[in-house]
Design an enzyme around this catalytic site. Structure first.
Site, short mmCIF file in Angstrom:
data_model
loop_
_atom_site.label_atom_id
_atom_site.label_comp_id
_atom_site.label_asym_id
_atom_site.label_seq_id
_atom_site.Cartn_x
_atom_site.Cartn_y
_atom_site.Cartn_z
N ASP A 65 7.85 0.16 8.56
CA ASP A 65 6.96 0.60 7.58
C ASP A 65 5.57 0.87 8.02
O ASP A 65 4.90 -0.12 8.37
CB ASP A 65 6.78 -0.52 6.39
N GLN A 121 0.28 1.44 6.80
CA GLN A 121 -1.10 0.98 7.39
C GLN A 121 -1.22 1.31 8.79
O GLN A 121 -2.47 1.00 9.16
CB GLN A 121 -1.35 -0.58 6.97
N HIS A 151 5.79 -5.47 2.02
CA HIS A 151 5.09 -4.67 0.61
C HIS A 151 6.57 -4.47 -0.04
O HIS A 151 7.45 -4.32 0.41
CB HIS A 151 4.82 -3.33 0.90
N CYS A 171 1.03 -5.69 -4.17
CA CYS A 171 2.42 -5.47 -4.04
C CYS A 171 3.27 -6.21 -3.03
O CYS A 171 4.02 -5.71 -2.18
CB CYS A 171 2.84 -3.88 -3.74
N LYS A 197 -2.80 7.70 2.56
CA LYS A 197 -3.49 6.68 3.21
C LYS A 197 -4.11 7.05 4.45
O LYS A 197 -4.73 6.46 5.11
CB LYS A 197 -2.64 5.47 3.48
N1 PMP Z 1 4.22 -0.19 2.63
C1 PMP Z 1 2.73 -0.66 2.74
C2 PMP Z 1 2.77 -1.41 4.03
C3 PMP Z 1 1.89 -0.15 1.87
O1 PMP Z 1 0.57 -0.63 2.26
C4 PMP Z 1 2.25 0.74 1.19
C5 PMP Z 1 1.14 1.23 0.07
N2 PMP Z 1 0.28 0.21 -0.61
C6 PMP Z 1 3.41 1.07 0.60
C7 PMP Z 1 4.53 0.39 1.53
C8 PMP Z 1 3.85 1.89 -0.38
O2 PMP Z 1 3.58 3.33 -0.07
P1 PMP Z 1 3.61 4.52 -1.28
O3 PMP Z 1 3.03 3.71 -2.68
O4 PMP Z 1 2.46 5.34 -0.82
O5 PMP Z 1 4.96 4.99 -1.32
#
Ligand code: PMP
Length: 414
Positions: free
Chosen positions: A203, A206, A126, A371, A229
């Site tokens: 990270d 998910q 991401h 993203c 999430k």
């Molecule tokens: N890493 C992953 C794998 C994600 O799915 C997301 C959110 N789509 C993020 C990072 C970023 O999370 P946040 O926008 O809540 O900081």
């Protein structure tokens, strides 16, 4: 909870679970949990009480309500630590996973990385786990390497083993891909990183909502996730890191709450976690996150994982029967299915699915680059359609999606 298969969620339970989510009232088929999860009533109630009936500041108040709020806030940290099988003083509250990674880059990264050092990321990261390291590259001259993926869309750890050298000081990988649903073998990644003396940042955005976590067993050095999430509120997330690493990390934001003693000549800092939590903390959000963790753990992480894997594999099997769908990612996806419908842009598909069908259904999927533009480049597409599952989803959501795809097909013709 009851059910013939104790490891997963049966249809009746799924309905009971769904009924706990006011955001899902009215037959809405919500398939965008990987972006953000809907909230169960228990989390909404905990948040409302923390913001209303029980509200007060924490740590400094001398009155009883503030002392009680402090207890609730610190209990939220203990709850989060237990969820991770980590220590209470290893849990830093941040605004979310993005801020957690930026915190690591700006403190540990600035302190430990210099020109000539290398960081290993992967193709499926991401942007939150790419851009902070690029910003750090600007400041320190550190080099970024990219670990390729296997044919079916997993981080290729055999390739990582070949790439890693003693110049690598950090490996930063997603536990579960937000696009492909592929799951990393974190323990093996940790062994590979540690073998060359690198740290491992995971990270877990998910993974935290669907995989039971144990920081000791995973053996990573940093783990980050966002509460929104995992059925909790927005505006709060977690950085977990081993105690000795946190002890050695300099502060990032300066202000109240993170100090030991302030004079104009010199300020000394509080130990972690307070050192990294300047200002009035996210009191309401922390309590809401703890309620979400309670709710999720009461249902059971292993059941969440099985349920969402089952739904993903059923959806993949149905989509594979069509000759106009391309599926991305591995067969054993952890609840996230990315696909393309021939001749239909994912945005058009998403828009048509959101329009009320003749039977009154509306379906929410995600369409875009999620993203993860480097991953889109790798897949050779500008965007994908993505259906992602939560505990409240069931077969009816898959049926609705398949009907919606059929309707889209009719609108676009063959
Ligand atoms: N890493 C992953 C794998 C994600 O799915 C997301 C959110 N789509 C993020 C990072 C970023 O999370 P946040 O926008 O809540 O900081």
């Amino acid at each position: 909870m009851t059910g013939s298969t104790p490891s997963s969620v049966d249809m009746n339970e799924a309905l009971l679970l769904k009924a706990q989510f006011p955001g899902l009232a009215g037959g809405w088929h919500y398939l965008d949990t990987a972006a953000t999860a809907q909230k169960p009533q228990a989390v909404i109630d905990a948040t409302i009480n923390a913001m209303g009936r029980d509200y007060a500041t924490v740590h400094r108040g001398v009155y009883a309500r503030s002392a009680e709020m402090t207890l609730a806030f610190e209990a939220a940290r203990r709850r989060t630590a237990a969820f991770l099988n980590g220590r209470e003083d290893e849990v830093i509250f941040t605004r979310g996973a993005t801020e957690s990674i930026n915190l690591v880059a700006n403190t540990w990264g600035v302190d430990n990385l210099k020109a000539g050092d290398r960081v290993l990321l992967s193709t499926l990261e991401h942007h939150s786990n790419i851009v902070p390291w690029q910003l750090l590259r600007e400041r320190t001259g550190v080099q970024i390497d990219v670990c390729p993926l296997t044919e079916d869309g997993r981080i290729d750890l055999d390739a990582a083993a070949r790439i890693l050298t003693p110049a690598h000081k950090l490996v930063a990988f997603a536990h579960v891909s937000n696009v492909l649903g592929s799951v990393l073998d974190v323990r093996r990644a940790a062994d590979l990183a540690h073998a060359v003396g690198a740290m491992l940042l995971i990270d877990g955005c998910q993974a935290a909502p669907r995989i039971a976590l144990d920081m000791i067993a995973l053996d990573c050095d940093f783990y980050v996730f966002s509460a929104h999430k995992l059925y909790g509120p927005t505006g709060i997330g977690v950085l977990w890191a081993r105690k000795p690493i946190l002890d050695a990390m300099p502060p990032w934001h300066g202000g109240g709450s993170m100090i030991d003693r302030v004079t104009f000549e010199k300020t000394t800092f509080a130990p972690p976690p307070q050192r990294f939590e300047a200002g009035t903390p996210m009191i309401v959000e922390a309590i809401g996150m703890a309620a979400a963790i309670d709710w999720l753990c009461a249902v059971g992480l292993s059941r969440a994982e099985q349920h969402e894997r089952d739904l993903a594999s059923r959806l993949r099997a149905e989509l594979r029967r069509r000759n106009d769908v391309t599926l991305f990612g591995p067969e054993d996806s952890a609840g996230i299915v990315s696909f393309a419908l021939d001749g239909v842009h994912p945005h058009d598909l998403g828009t048509i699915l959101d329009e009320e069908g003749s039977d009154g259904t509306r379906i929410a999927i995600r369409a875009g680059h999620h993203c993860a533009q480097p991953l889109m480049d790798h897949l050779g597409v500008p965007a994908t359609a993505r259906a992602s599952f939560g505990l409240y989803n069931d077969e009816s959501d898959i049926e609705a999606l398949l009907k919606g795809i059929e309707r889209t097909r009719r609108i676009f013709g063959q």
